[in-house]
Design a protein around this motif. Sequence first.
Motif, PDB file in Angstrom:
ATOM      1  N   SER A   9      20.933  42.210  -1.391  1.00 35.54           N
ATOM      2  CA  SER A   9      21.969  43.023  -0.095  1.00 35.54           C
ATOM      3  C   SER A   9      20.809  42.268   1.050  1.00 35.54           C
ATOM      4  N   SER A  10      22.419  42.672   1.342  1.00 35.30           N
ATOM      5  CA  SER A  10      22.055  41.494   3.035  1.00 35.30           C
ATOM      6  C   SER A  10      22.688  42.610   3.765  1.00 35.30           C
ATOM      7  N   TYR A  11      22.145  43.443   4.503  1.00 40.33           N
ATOM      8  CA  TYR A  11      22.887  43.807   6.154  1.00 40.33           C
ATOM      9  C   TYR A  11      23.702  43.581   6.594  1.00 40.33           C
ATOM     10  N   SER A  12      23.378  41.951   6.628  1.00 41.30           N
ATOM     11  CA  SER A  12      24.026  40.626   7.722  1.00 41.30           C
ATOM     12  C   SER A  12      25.052  40.376   7.098  1.00 41.30           C
ATOM     13  N   GLY A  13      24.064  40.294   5.516  1.00 38.05           N
ATOM     14  CA  GLY A  13      25.038  38.997   4.691  1.00 38.05           C
ATOM     15  C   GLY A  13      24.113  37.674   4.849  1.00 38.05           C
ATOM     16  N   ALA A  14      23.616  37.627   5.648  1.00 39.66           N
ATOM     17  CA  ALA A  14      23.325  36.441   6.003  1.00 39.66           C
ATOM     18  C   ALA A  14      21.423  36.209   6.055  1.00 39.66           C
ATOM     19  N   THR A  15      21.012  37.454   5.393  1.00 42.99           N
ATOM     20  CA  THR A  15      19.296  37.519   5.593  1.00 42.99           C
ATOM     21  C   THR A  15      19.014  35.883   4.687  1.00 42.99           C
ATOM     22  N   GLU A  16      17.986  34.832   5.184  1.00 44.41           N
ATOM     23  CA  GLU A  16      17.890  33.627   4.911  1.00 44.41           C
ATOM     24  C   GLU A  16      16.657  34.415   3.617  1.00 44.41           C
ATOM     25  N   GLU A  17      15.817  35.271   3.426  1.00 46.64           N
ATOM     26  CA  GLU A  17      15.280  35.141   1.708  1.00 46.64           C
ATOM     27  C   GLU A  17      15.902  35.591   1.196  1.00 46.64           C
TER      28      GLU A  17
END
Length: 120
Positions: free
Chosen positions: A100-108
């Motif tokens: 799950s990532s709000y931005s879609g680009a969370t590195e972790e």
Amino acid sequence: MAASDPLGRDAVAAVDTTAQVAEILDLPTHLRDALWRVDSAGLRRAPASGGLVVAGMGGSGIGGRLAIAALGPRARRPMSVAAGYSLPPWTGAQTTVLCSSYSGATEETLACYDAAGVLG
């Protein structure tokens, strides 16, 4: 002179500059929306015999934390939140990993996605 109520509407409004109280009071609406989205997605059931890992930083991982808190000892399989670059050591091919990532680009979160792909 009467003291003002420290939890009164005006006192709360003075410190609640981002309207968090309104968000809390709107939680039932958010939950109904979330259930509708899950139902509308038409996802098939997955056995998750190896447990569940929710990979997400900050607010993106809160759903996993809430599920763990709500289920507590009633959970029949391991559940965990991965809020970093790696999945828990017990994660295997039979573990369902929800990223799950709000931005879609969370590195972790993307690192966890890649790690889950390697596991199968």
